[in-house]
Motif scaffolding. Sequence first.
Motif, PDB file in Angstrom:
ATOM      1  N   CYS A  66       0.863  -1.201   0.000  1.00 15.68           N
ATOM      2  CA  CYS A  66       0.018   0.444  -0.063  1.00 15.68           C
ATOM      3  C   CYS A  66       0.339   1.327  -0.202  1.00 15.68           C
ATOM      4  O   CYS A  66       2.091   1.193   0.913  1.00 15.68           O
ATOM      5  CB  CYS A  66      -0.872  -0.120   1.286  1.00 15.68           C
ATOM      6  N   LEU A  67       0.138   2.332  -0.575  1.00 17.62           N
ATOM      7  CA  LEU A  67       0.925   3.050  -0.503  1.00 17.62           C
ATOM      8  C   LEU A  67       0.002   4.528  -0.326  1.00 17.62           C
ATOM      9  O   LEU A  67      -1.330   4.320  -0.492  1.00 17.62           O
ATOM     10  CB  LEU A  67       1.091   4.579  -2.109  1.00 17.62           C
ATOM     11  N   ASP A  68       0.004   5.810   1.024  1.00 16.71           N
ATOM     12  CA  ASP A  68      -0.333   6.196   1.427  1.00 16.71           C
ATOM     13  C   ASP A  68       0.481   7.945   1.009  1.00 16.71           C
ATOM     14  O   ASP A  68       1.014   8.204   1.911  1.00 16.71           O
ATOM     15  CB  ASP A  68      -0.295   6.103   2.540  1.00 16.71           C
ATOM     16  N   SER A 131       4.011  -1.215  -9.263  1.00 13.28           N
ATOM     17  CA  SER A 131       5.083  -1.396  -7.532  1.00 13.28           C
ATOM     18  C   SER A 131       3.362  -1.253  -5.880  1.00 13.28           C
ATOM     19  O   SER A 131       3.797  -1.790  -4.950  1.00 13.28           O
ATOM     20  CB  SER A 131       5.592  -1.057  -7.442  1.00 13.28           C
ATOM     21  N   PHE A 132       2.216  -1.530  -6.152  1.00 15.09           N
ATOM     22  CA  PHE A 132       1.530  -1.106  -5.079  1.00 15.09           C
ATOM     23  C   PHE A 132      -0.086  -1.493  -5.104  1.00 15.09           C
ATOM     24  O   PHE A 132      -0.251  -1.797  -6.611  1.00 15.09           O
ATOM     25  CB  PHE A 132       1.245   0.046  -4.498  1.00 15.09           C
ATOM     26  N   ASP A 133      -0.673  -2.533  -4.671  1.00 18.73           N
ATOM     27  CA  ASP A 133      -1.315  -3.222  -5.040  1.00 18.73           C
ATOM     28  C   ASP A 133      -2.851  -2.118  -4.077  1.00 18.73           C
ATOM     29  O   ASP A 133      -4.028  -2.611  -5.354  1.00 18.73           O
ATOM     30  CB  ASP A 133      -1.676  -4.216  -3.964  1.00 18.73           C
ATOM     31  N   VAL A 134      -2.953  -1.203  -3.362  1.00 21.31           N
ATOM     32  CA  VAL A 134      -3.909  -0.388  -3.170  1.00 21.31           C
ATOM     33  C   VAL A 134      -2.998   0.740  -3.168  1.00 21.31           C
ATOM     34  O   VAL A 134      -2.252   1.239  -2.523  1.00 21.31           O
ATOM     35  CB  VAL A 134      -4.278  -0.259  -2.001  1.00 21.31           C
ATOM     36  N   VAL A 135      -3.541   2.364  -4.069  1.00 20.80           N
ATOM     37  CA  VAL A 135      -2.653   3.680  -3.468  1.00 20.80           C
ATOM     38  C   VAL A 135      -3.755   4.464  -2.956  1.00 20.80           C
ATOM     39  O   VAL A 135      -5.325   4.960  -3.829  1.00 20.80           O
ATOM     40  CB  VAL A 135      -2.313   4.219  -5.008  1.00 20.80           C
ATOM     41  N   PHE A 136      -3.265   5.272  -2.141  1.00 18.59           N
ATOM     42  CA  PHE A 136      -4.751   5.924  -0.655  1.00 18.59           C
ATOM     43  C   PHE A 136      -4.019   7.306  -1.812  1.00 18.59           C
ATOM     44  O   PHE A 136      -3.025   8.184  -1.339  1.00 18.59           O
ATOM     45  CB  PHE A 136      -4.655   6.513   0.237  1.00 18.59           C
ATOM     46  N   ILE A 137      -4.695   8.680  -2.076  1.00 20.88           N
ATOM     47  CA  ILE A 137      -4.285   9.632  -2.040  1.00 20.88           C
ATOM     48  C   ILE A 137      -5.638  10.671  -1.879  1.00 20.88           C
ATOM     49  O   ILE A 137      -7.301  10.434  -1.817  1.00 20.88           O
ATOM     50  CB  ILE A 137      -4.096  10.007  -3.872  1.00 20.88           C
ATOM     51  N   ASP A 138      -4.860  11.944  -0.772  1.00 16.30           N
ATOM     52  CA  ASP A 138      -5.435  12.586  -0.951  1.00 16.30           C
ATOM     53  C   ASP A 138      -5.003  13.991  -0.221  1.00 16.30           C
ATOM     54  O   ASP A 138      -4.896  14.337   0.322  1.00 16.30           O
ATOM     55  CB  ASP A 138      -6.575  11.964   0.982  1.00 16.30           C
ATOM     56  N   PRO A 139      -4.952  15.052  -1.986  1.00 10.24           N
ATOM     57  CA  PRO A 139      -4.601  15.795  -1.819  1.00 10.24           C
ATOM     58  C   PRO A 139      -5.210  16.867  -1.327  1.00 10.24           C
ATOM     59  O   PRO A 139      -6.360  17.193  -0.710  1.00 10.24           O
ATOM     60  CB  PRO A 139      -4.448  15.823  -3.367  1.00 10.24           C
ATOM     61  N   PRO A 140      -4.021  17.686  -0.687  1.00 11.19           N
ATOM     62  CA  PRO A 140      -5.051  19.011   0.067  1.00 11.19           C
ATOM     63  C   PRO A 140      -6.018  19.656  -1.493  1.00 11.19           C
ATOM     64  O   PRO A 140      -6.209  19.779  -1.855  1.00 11.19           O
ATOM     65  CB  PRO A 140      -3.651  20.437  -0.011  1.00 11.19           C
ATOM     66  N   PHE A 141      -7.149  20.298  -0.089  1.00 11.33           N
ATOM     67  CA  PHE A 141      -8.289  20.501  -1.014  1.00 11.33           C
ATOM     68  C   PHE A 141      -8.076  21.956  -0.962  1.00 11.33           C
ATOM     69  O   PHE A 141      -7.138  22.687  -0.572  1.00 11.33           O
ATOM     70  CB  PHE A 141      -9.590  20.270  -0.192  1.00 11.33           C
ATOM     71  N   GLY A 142      -8.636  22.093  -2.766  1.00 12.32           N
ATOM     72  CA  GLY A 142      -8.074  23.429  -2.919  1.00 12.32           C
ATOM     73  C   GLY A 142      -6.962  23.734  -3.427  1.00 12.32           C
ATOM     74  O   GLY A 142      -6.604  25.238  -3.701  1.00 12.32           O
ATOM     75  N   ALA A 154      -2.054   6.445 -10.813  1.00 17.37           N
ATOM     76  CA  ALA A 154      -2.179   5.760 -11.662  1.00 17.37           C
ATOM     77  C   ALA A 154      -1.580   4.561 -11.490  1.00 17.37           C
ATOM     78  O   ALA A 154      -1.755   3.068 -11.725  1.00 17.37           O
ATOM     79  CB  ALA A 154      -3.475   6.392 -12.557  1.00 17.37           C
ATOM     80  N   PRO A 155      -0.250   4.548 -12.144  1.00 20.92           N
ATOM     81  CA  PRO A 155      -0.022   3.090 -13.076  1.00 20.92           C
ATOM     82  C   PRO A 155       1.084   2.730 -12.276  1.00 20.92           C
ATOM     83  O   PRO A 155       1.629   1.286 -12.086  1.00 20.92           O
ATOM     84  CB  PRO A 155       1.865   4.884 -13.840  1.00 20.92           C
ATOM     85  N   LEU A 156       1.138   3.678 -10.969  1.00 19.60           N
ATOM     86  CA  LEU A 156       1.904   2.481  -9.667  1.00 19.60           C
ATOM     87  C   LEU A 156       0.772   1.809  -8.968  1.00 19.60           C
ATOM     88  O   LEU A 156       1.469   0.340  -8.521  1.00 19.60           O
ATOM     89  CB  LEU A 156       1.843   4.186  -8.148  1.00 19.60           C
ATOM     90  N   VAL A 157      -0.281   1.674  -9.457  1.00 22.45           N
ATOM     91  CA  VAL A 157      -1.142   0.803  -9.019  1.00 22.45           C
ATOM     92  C   VAL A 157      -1.117  -0.779  -9.767  1.00 22.45           C
ATOM     93  O   VAL A 157      -1.289  -0.554 -11.444  1.00 22.45           O
ATOM     94  CB  VAL A 157      -2.534   0.841  -9.011  1.00 22.45           C
ATOM     95  N   SER A 158      -1.528  -2.061  -9.342  1.00 18.05           N
ATOM     96  CA  SER A 158      -1.658  -3.365  -9.723  1.00 18.05           C
ATOM     97  C   SER A 158      -2.160  -3.421 -10.563  1.00 18.05           C
ATOM     98  O   SER A 158      -3.422  -2.840 -10.485  1.00 18.05           O
ATOM     99  CB  SER A 158      -0.667  -4.057  -8.762  1.00 18.05           C
ATOM    100  N   ALA A 159      -2.221  -4.361 -11.700  1.00 19.05           N
ATOM    101  CA  ALA A 159      -2.464  -4.876 -12.977  1.00 19.05           C
ATOM    102  C   ALA A 159      -4.485  -5.044 -12.323  1.00 19.05           C
ATOM    103  O   ALA A 159      -5.404  -4.152 -12.434  1.00 19.05           O
ATOM    104  CB  ALA A 159      -2.605  -6.317 -13.781  1.00 19.05           C
ATOM    105  N   ASP A 160      -4.671  -5.609 -10.553  1.00 19.10           N
ATOM    106  CA  ASP A 160      -5.580  -5.569 -10.261  1.00 19.10           C
ATOM    107  C   ASP A 160      -6.118  -5.213  -8.658  1.00 19.10           C
ATOM    108  O   ASP A 160      -7.116  -5.593  -8.204  1.00 19.10           O
ATOM    109  CB  ASP A 160      -6.026  -6.802 -10.037  1.00 19.10           C
ATOM    110  N   GLY A 161      -5.273  -4.109  -8.519  1.00 17.97           N
ATOM    111  CA  GLY A 161      -5.705  -3.007  -7.725  1.00 17.97           C
ATOM    112  C   GLY A 161      -6.135  -1.891  -7.471  1.00 17.97           C
ATOM    113  O   GLY A 161      -7.000  -1.786  -8.443  1.00 17.97           O
ATOM    114  N   PHE A 162      -6.521  -1.254  -6.703  1.00 16.75           N
ATOM    115  CA  PHE A 162      -7.470  -0.278  -6.860  1.00 16.75           C
ATOM    116  C   PHE A 162      -6.623   0.825  -6.244  1.00 16.75           C
ATOM    117  O   PHE A 162      -5.317   1.036  -5.162  1.00 16.75           O
ATOM    118  CB  PHE A 162      -8.394  -0.167  -5.287  1.00 16.75           C
TER     119      PHE A 162
END
Length: 204
Positions: A66-68, A131-142, A154-162
């Motif tokens: 996972c990548l946070d 290289s990751f199965d789950v990538v969480f992104i929550d950039p600063p609003f605004g 998006a490219p960092l997520v594995s083929a069946d990842g989220f």
Amino acid sequence: MSRTSPARAKGAPSGRGQAHSIRIIGGDWKRTPLPVIDLDGLRPTPDRVRETLFNWLGQQLDGQRCLDLFAGSGALGFEAASRGAARVLMVERNARAAAQLRANQAKLSARAIEIAEADALRLAASLAPGSFDVVFIDPPFGEDLLGRSLELAAPLVSADGFLYVESGESLDAAAHAALEGWSVVRQGKAGAVYFHLLQRENEE
């Protein structure tokens, strides 16, 4: 994340030195409280949003990578590690927030967690595709960072990842070139926060 600067972290509401905390919802560290420093614009992913997200992901993340990005309070990353993730890379630019992440990592003896005190976008650009199965992104609003964040994540997520995205408005995958071939499989709203789970479309 911060409404005013990428250097600020997401998490609890602003105040004057007051202590805040998050609570791990499930897994090995269920109900464990973790301190969150007080920074302007800090907004941890709420308990019920995390509970919904990990229901979507199947509760356990055994063996997953996972990548946070924009880790802030670390609510998502610590939750993933508690639920069995084999590797959780948490990226946070703010020095104080990163120090708190390291303190919480030590409190939990969380060996699966790596903390990078770095600019999230620059670090994401250096990571290997898939290289990751789950990538969480929550950039600063605004801060108009969502498009670039999606492009790099998006490219960092594995083929069946989220790919999990929190934003200040509903996400239209078709409006982002980086999400061509992706679809929003689940979504919800809590207060002013919209949250989305995306997966690549089946090409068959």
